[in-house]
Every structure is written in structure tokens, then in C-alpha cells.
Design an enzyme around this catalytic site. Sequence first.
Site, short mmCIF file in Angstrom:
data_model
loop_
_atom_site.label_atom_id
_atom_site.label_comp_id
_atom_site.label_asym_id
_atom_site.label_seq_id
_atom_site.Cartn_x
_atom_site.Cartn_y
_atom_site.Cartn_z
N ASP A 262 0.84 -1.22 0.00
CA ASP A 262 0.16 -0.14 0.02
C ASP A 262 0.98 1.37 0.13
OD1 ASP A 262 -2.62 1.32 0.41
OD2 ASP A 262 -1.56 2.15 2.10
N GLU A 346 -1.61 -1.30 -5.70
CA GLU A 346 -2.95 -0.78 -5.91
C GLU A 346 -2.58 0.20 -7.17
OE1 GLU A 346 -6.72 1.52 -3.84
OE2 GLU A 346 -4.60 1.25 -2.95
N ASP A 427 -2.81 1.77 7.13
CA ASP A 427 -1.94 1.68 6.10
C ASP A 427 -1.73 0.05 5.94
OD1 ASP A 427 -1.81 4.50 5.27
OD2 ASP A 427 0.19 4.36 6.44
#
Length: 468
Positions: A262, A346, A427
Amino acid sequence: MPGQVGELLPQPSGGGALQGVDHPPQRDGGGGNEQQVGVQRENAVTASVDILFLSYAPSILQAVRLRYRYRLDPTPAQRQSLARAFGCARVVYNDGLQLREAAYRARQPFIGDTELSRRVVTLAKQTPQRAWLGEVSAVVLQQSLADLGRAYRNYFADLKRVKAARAHSEQAKLKVRKPRFKSHHHQQAVRFTANSRFRVTPAGRLSLPKVGEVRVRWSRPLPAEPSSVTVTLDGAGRFHASFVVEVAEAPLPTADTAVGVDLGLSSFAALSTGEKVDNPRWLRQREKALRRSQRNMARKRKGSKNREKARRRVARLHVRVADARRDFHHQLSTRLVREYRMVCVETLNVAGLGRSKLAKSVHDAGWGQFTAMLEYKAGLYGRTLIKVDHWYPSSQVCSGCGRRGGHKPLTVRVWTCPGCGTTHDRDLNAAKNVLAEGLSVAACGPDVRPGSRRAVGDEAGTTLAGAR
């Protein structure tokens, strides 16, 4: 450093393969070779590799073309010869662009590459105004026109895509703009192909036609015979040679683990293993020095030598920021590719975030460059990179029970799931969700969850009481 290209050793396979790519030896006080990732990008402080072509699946791909970039130390006479080559290539490019734009405004047929080369190179050399084009290698001029033709083809292909989308009432924007005239104020580049007979001498120097033997700061050998070399001059006054070589895949030893990543601003990356990688904030660290140098440059008279010296100082500060950022991205991406069989990230909308109030921090983090490095290294070394859609609510879903807790502002860094009562770090929880979603995408494909459909006219439904 071996002098002959024939003596240059191939890339090692296995775990040491990445060692030569992203962990070159430390440079001395005078500076080492530079590295660049990204297309055309870009100015680094150590020699490195960036992908030039990677369009096949790892199971099909047998070889890739990579760029190996090194710092050059030309003599004053060689600097003049390279400046002459830069100028001639720029003039030929601008002349070709002007002819095609004039033909377009006059509603004349598009001028092909062969006819354009005859006009702006062959015939132009016979005129007094362009006779000095013969002072540089003809390959440099032809490659400049090839760049112009490639720019037009990319523009027309993107224009065709937009028109086709709009014909189906779909929204689409041009991603490739029309070719524009080149300026001597920006980065300069010339390319020498095998036809120009450039070579690496036994003494380790780069021999270029009508330039001479240029000293190269080698940090490691080339893995194969180069097919072309591009010489560039950046805004900080540094010369680089970027060799294009073709290398075979070098799969790393098998790893049975996967990791979710992330990307963020408070910490550059949070891993599903519970590790957090700090965000160095390279630009923020040097803002004070940049502010001082930019104010000093603003006080200098435009066009003066002192103004140029001040501009170089500002450019060198920006180069150091880019070098440090690139080196950090290389080291982290190399570690992830070496340690994990599958990396899930992502797909962030960097362009959209770059227009927000966090624009400076987003661009300083360089998420796009980092993911690009992950992509080409995963393909080159037999790993798998899974990209999770940026609409997936990784920060809203509890990684323990799967309950969706709703939107959370960026100020919320820790939250408690109302379903299972687990307290999550924002996170780390997102990284775990990215890993779970990436594994499902790898197993079932990108369309794991069916999208919404329009209801059939006579489909049975629920009627509210009292409704007519």
C-alpha cells in the site's frame, strides 16, 4: 572495466542477477555513472537499467531490451562536436515538422518519411543555409527524422482511438499531443545506431563518428553487444550515454510468498507483512536550498553568464533530488522482487492526485516510477506483479472480518472495526486487503465481482405498499 564489448560479461542468473542491476559500486568524489528508469526519462547517480520494451507475458518473453546508462566526460573539443550534433538534429527535426505543418495548412497530402528526408537532409545540404549539416553524422539526422515520424504515428493512433470512442458516445481525451518544435533550452539528445559504426575501444572509451573517443565512467560491464547508443545533455550540464542491449530472462530462485503493498505519503509503503517503509521526502529535504538558489537566480539579469551559472546550480539541486529518489525506488523494488514470488499493488490515479492539494507530496513520492520498476523487474526475473483496481476500498474494509466501515478521512490513521472489534493501522490494513484482492485477481481474473446490470423490463421485483 573491460574495454572490448566482446569481453563484456553477461548478467549473472539467480539471486545475484539483481545485484548488478540496482546495487552498483559506490562512486568516487567525481561522480559515477548515472541511472535512469522511465522512458526517456530520465538522470541518476549510479548506473542502472530501465525497461525499453516489455509487452509479453513472463511465460512467453525470452529476451528484453534494456538501457544501460553511463556518465560521459567529453573534452572541450568533443563538447563542441556534440553541441553541433545536437543543433543539427534539432534543426532537421524542426524543419521536417514545419514542412508537414505547412502542407497540412495548405490542405496538401501528408509528406512521407522518404520525401521528407530528401527535402530536409539531402537537398538541404546543397544549400548555403544548411551546408553545415554535413559536419555531423548522417545517422544522427536520419534518427531525428525517425523520431518525428514516430511522434506523428503515436499522435494519429491516439487521435483515432479518441474519435472511435466519441463515435460510440464515450468520453475520451487525447493522451498524446501533437509534435511540437524543439528548443535548445531543453534536454538535448542524439542517437547513433549500428550503421554509424560507433564502438567501445579497447581502452574503454566510446568512439562516436565525427566526435572522437569519449571517456566513459564505467561502473559495470555491458551484458551484450549494444544495438544503439543515445548521447544526452541534461539541464545540469551532464553528458550521458545510454546503450540499448538485449538480454535474456534471468529467473530468480523460487519463492512461495506473496506480499501486498500500500503506497502512501506518511510512509512510502506499507507491506502486508507488517513492515512500514519510511518516506524520505527528497524534495522537502532540499526545499530550503532550492528556495535560496532560485531567489539568487531571480536577481541575475536574463541572458547574462551569471544567470546561466545560477540556473545550473538550481538544476543540479533538482538532479540530486531525482537521483536520490530513483536510487531509493530501485533498492526497494529490487528487494520486493527478490524476496516475494508475487507482489500486489494498487493502481493509483497519480494524475488526479497530482491536481489536488497534495500534489507536491504525491510527485515527490514518485509512485508511478516505483510501480514501473516493479513491473519490468517482475517480468525480467520471473515474478508476478498484480495490479489491484484503485476503486477497490482497501482502506474501508476490515482485513479480519471483511466488514466495510465506510469512508475515512486521511487524518484517521488508526480505526476499530465495529464488527469484530479489531484495531487496525490504516496503511497495514490496506496492504493486507490489497494482498487478498490481488490473490483473488490472480486466481479468478480481474472481473472477480460482477458489475451492475440494467434490469429487464418484465423482471419480477418488489412493489412498495400503496404504490400505484
